[in-house]
Design an enzyme around this catalytic site. Structure first.
Site, PDB file in Angstrom:
ATOM      1  N   SER A  99     -45.361  93.647  58.186  1.00 28.99           N
ATOM      2  CA  SER A  99     -45.538  92.237  58.544  1.00 28.99           C
ATOM      3  C   SER A  99     -44.376  91.366  58.088  1.00 28.99           C
ATOM      4  CB  SER A  99     -46.839  91.702  57.927  1.00 28.99           C
ATOM      5  OG  SER A  99     -47.915  92.523  58.290  1.00 28.99           O
ATOM      6  N   HIS A 120     -68.023 109.452  54.543  1.00 30.86           N
ATOM      7  CA  HIS A 120     -67.514 110.077  55.775  1.00 30.86           C
ATOM      8  C   HIS A 120     -66.622 111.268  55.453  1.00 30.86           C
ATOM      9  CE1 HIS A 120     -63.993 106.964  55.799  1.00 30.86           C
ATOM     10  NE2 HIS A 120     -63.636 108.046  55.170  1.00 30.86           N
ATOM     11  N   ARG A 156     -57.744 124.605  56.896  1.00 28.36           N
ATOM     12  CA  ARG A 156     -56.673 124.149  56.029  1.00 28.36           C
ATOM     13  C   ARG A 156     -56.724 124.886  54.692  1.00 28.36           C
ATOM     14  NH1 ARG A 156     -59.037 118.397  53.732  1.00 28.36           N
ATOM     15  NH2 ARG A 156     -57.067 118.379  52.624  1.00 28.36           N
TER      16      ARG A 156
END
Lengths: 526, 294
Positions: A269, A303, A451
């Site tokens: 930004s 999650h 993984r």
């Protein structure tokens, strides 16, 4: 500006000589510099470990390292990159920039600032020394799930625990310093809603750090007690639960990923408006979006745990809460794109990294949304798709923003322009290398490659070879970055005070290189 | 913020690096002891730990000594004072979050993990693991009593814990009296109320030790008696450590007051210690309700 120059002449003297300057310093620029160099050293060490991983995975079958050592490499690579490379780099940027951006003479608590930094090399010396110990270093993944990290851990886990404690102490003190500086040291007229976005994102990041680093300390303390003193936090025989570890860890861990990305949002930004020659589009919405992301980050942690067997209501809650984060994140991407829209764009190296950040971070965000869908996550969990996802947010997200920030502010720091041609070469090599490394991981992940395993089924070989070649391209390119930075520090075209045509903000009112003490007398902000 | 010109930026300081070395020796010493505790030689670890603690104590005297000197020399303006206030407030917030992790663990095991182990919900943990296990709280019978023999009973909240609650709540009042007395510059009363606060803290700690001895020797309520003992001792233990630290801080503040370090207007050192003491008090009230009573 003249007031600043005048003030510098009669206030304080310059830096002390020799090594004492660095050991005893209370200067925010010295400390920022040490943070940045330390971070880069860790970036190379952690990167070398990544290359060991990629070399092993170049072909199926066992190639060069023992599986036990492979586990230590994946663990240490993650720990070093998260706690040693990305976080200290952003604290280094905060140290250099926040006092200059808010018009302060230094950080609010300069001695504590020095302590925050010096803890880090000692903590990582302790962590790295475990690799040489009997039984090896941490081998349980950077997320150190119990009971892998407790019942089945090597003895060196005790050093790991105390190293994490030290990193936590360093981060908390650093964050307290940042908050106190931003809340208390702003120049007259610098209201909260006039602060540069890098300062805003760091204010919120610092809040997240103070909120969650103690929780991480709690998690490792529980491990320490379970290992050494017979408690049963993570032992079902005694009424505890290994899943408790995951809850405590991810309550820290999810805000932690925003700790690593919010300052990157701030950097983008700052840079995009400069090279678009337009003010940032939607400044207030950027502030509110950052705050929303931070608040939501506290209610999405499970999650990461969709497959451990949480109740259906939990799966649904955490799924929807996670998807909500896409809204403020989308606001940000929209604002960056709108800033560039019809701007007078030029693509100097910082802008190249910033634009690549917006595009590639968005890809990482989208794969994050895919992972947020609980039923889909049952397929993706623990595959290379997850690895692809978080490397897309961390490498072109966090790391690219750090590169961008370095090129953008380096002329201000050392007074010389960097070599633009080499900078562009660095960008394109990094861009190609990282996409080659991580894009194929989406495919092997969706096809089911797990993984953290040193071997894989034959059908994944092609994509893994592409990944490994990409990783070596990306890794060696970073030596070029080192060369560019050293070259720039040693000489080059003199930088003006403003450096960039479209640059706006208090730091650009100081001469280049910035004087040893920033604003001895506060500037006035209109 | 017109006072910014005189914001005090200290010159170089040796204390942070000394503090780092002290912290490193202390913690790596502890880790070395733990790595070697079964069969190895722990003396190296204990030496590192002891030297580290000594370095830390030396550092604390030196660093705080510097700060006290600078403060009394009038180098700190109102803005500096605000930096200290923000610093202390956020430090206490970080402590709150540290305790939250352990309270969170207590809620999780009590309301989720133990009922699930006992067969509640859709899972099959009960039949697959310990089919005879029945959940209750306080958990007196652990899932595997051979590995983790449970406690015979738990501490009665309406005996020593209630008394301790009264003691700590009273100490929060006495320290407030001390604060009022500082503002009025009533030196004798400051000393009286501060000393009384420290005394109340010390008595609290004495009772806590007594309670621990009773728990270990008569109730078999120990750190390794399963999850009840785990959460009980970790929460009350960390709280006790904070009371100890708070009492030490207050003692130092009392000695500094007697040396004339604080005035009616400038006494942030005292205030910071008082904030810390109130925080420790609030944690105790949470402990009393959530650990002892419920």
């Amino acid at each position: 500006m003249s007031a600043v120059l005048g003030a510098d002449a009669h206030h304080h003297h310059g830096p002390a000589k020799g090594f004492k300057r660095w050991l005893f310093t209370t200067n925010h620029k010295d400390i920022g510099t040490m943070y940045l160099w330390f971070s880069f050293a860790m970036f190379l060490i952690g990167g070398t470990m990544a290359l060991v991983i990629r070399a092993e995975l170049f072909e199926p079958g066992m190639q060069i390292v023992h599986p036990e050592f492979f586990n230590q490499m994946t663990t240490m690579h993650g720990l070093i990159m998260v706690f040693g490379a990305v976080m200290p780099a952003f604290v280094g940027l905060a140290n250099w920039l926040i006092p200059m951006m808010v018009g302060a003479p230094d950080m609010a608590l300069p001695r504590m600032n020095n302590w925050s930094f010096w803890i880090l090399p000692f903590a990582f010396a302790m962590l790295l020394s475990t690799l040489l110990m009997e039984g090896g270093g941490p081998n349980f993944g950077w997320t150190f799930y119990a009971p892998l990290s407790t019942t089945y851990a090597p003895a060196s886990v005790n050093y790991f625990i105390f190293a994490v404690h030290m990193m936590g102490i360093s981060s908390i003190m650093g964050a307290i310093n940042v908050i106190a500086t931003i809340l208390n040291m702003r120049a007259p007229g610098m209201t909260l809603m006039k602060m540069p976005l890098f300062v805003w994102t760091w204010l919120i990041t610092a809040f997240l750090l103070i909120a969650v680093m103690p929780v991480l300390a709690g998690a490792v303390t529980m491990m320490l007690m379970d290992i050494n003193f017979g408690t049963s936090f993570f032992k079902a025989e005694g009424g505890g639960d290994p899943v408790l570890f995951q809850h405590v860890f991810w309550f820290f861990g999810h805000p932690e990923v925003y700790i690593m990305i919010l300052p990157a949002f701030g950097v983008a930004s700052q840079i995009i408006p400069t090279f678009s020659r337009k003010p940032l589009f939607g400044y207030p919405s950027m502030v509110y979006a950052t705050a929303s992301i931070a608040i939501l980050s506290f209610v999405v942690w499970a999650h990461h745990m969709f497959t451990v067997g949480i109740p259906l209501a939990g799966e649904l809650f955490f799924m929807y809460a996670t998807m909500l984060i896409a809204v403020p994140t989308g606001v940000k991407v929209f604002n960056w794109v709108s800033t560039m829209f019809r701007g007078s764009l030029t693509f100097e190296t910082p802008m190249l990294f910033a634009v690549a950040f917006v595009i590639l971070f968005t890809i990482g965000g989208f794969s994050g949304l895919m992972l947020a869908i609980a039923p889909a996550d049952f397929q993706y969990h623990d595959t290379y798709f997850v690895v692809a996802h978080f490397h897309y947010v961390l490498v072109p997200g966090a790391i690219f923003s750090i590169f961008a920030a370095t090129y953008y502010w380096l002329p201000k720091w050392c007074g010389n322009m960097y070599d633009e041609t080499l900078g562009k070469v660095h960008f394109w090599m990094s861009f190609i290398g990282l996409n080659m490394t991580f894009f194929p991981m989406h495919f092997v992940g969706l096809a089911g490659m797990p993984r953290r395993i040193p071997d894989y089924a034959l059908q994944f070989a092609d994509f893994n070879q592409i990944s490994s070649v990409g990783a070596f391209v990306f890794g060696t390119t970073q030596l070029l970055f080192l060369f560019i930075v050293i070259k720039c520090i040693r000489g080059g075209k003199k930088a003006t005070a403003q450096v960039w045509e479209g640059a706006d903000g208090l730091e650009w009112t100081l001469p280049s290189p910035a004087p040893y003490h920033s604003f001895s007398e506060p500037p006035t902000v209109k | 913020m017109a006072t910014q010109q005189s914001y005090y930026v200290p010159e170089q300081s040796k204390w942070p690096i000394i503090a780092t070395v002290g912290l490193f020796l202390t913690l790596s010493g502890l880790a070395t002891v733990m790595v070697n505790k079964s069969g190895g030689d722990t003396s190296t670890g204990w030496w590192m730990f002891s030297i580290g603690v000594a370095v830390m104590v030396y550092m604390l005297f030196g660093w705080f000594g510097n700060v006290a000197k600078e403060s009394m020399a009038g180098l700190y303006n109102a803005q500096m004072d605000r930096s200290f206030r923000w610093g202390m407030s956020w430090f206490i917030f970080s402590e709150v979050m540290f305790f939250s992790a352990f309270f969170g663990a207590l809620f999780y095991v009590r309301f989720l993990a133990v009922p699930w182990l006992a067969g509640e919900g859709e899972g099959t943990m009960n039949t697959l693991l310990w089919s005879n296990f029945e959940g209750s709280w306080p958990l007196l019978h652990n899932p595997d009593p051979k590995v983790f023999p449970g406690p015979e009973a738990v501490i009665n909240p309406w005996s020593i814990p209630l008394l301790n609650t009264v003691l700590l709540l009273t100490s929060s009042v006495t320290i407030t009296f001390a604060h009022h007395a500082i503002k009025k510059n009533d030196r004798d009363k400051v000393k009286l109320w501060l000393a009384l606060t420290i005394l109340l803290g010390a008595v609290f700690l004495g009772f806590q030790v007594y309670e621990y001895i009773e728990a270990y020797h008569e109730l078999n309520l120990t750190l390794d008696s399963g999850i009840y003992g785990t959460t009980f001792f970790m929460l009350t233990g960390f709280h006790g450590m904070h009371v100890t630290l708070g009492a030490i801080i207050l003692t130092v503040i009392l000695l500094r007051y007697m040396k004339g370090h604080f005035s009616a207007e400038h006494h942030f050192g005292f205030e910071a210690a008082a904030w810390y003491w109130h925080f420790v008090d609030v944690v105790w009230v949470c402990l009393f309700v959530l650990v002892y009573i419920m």
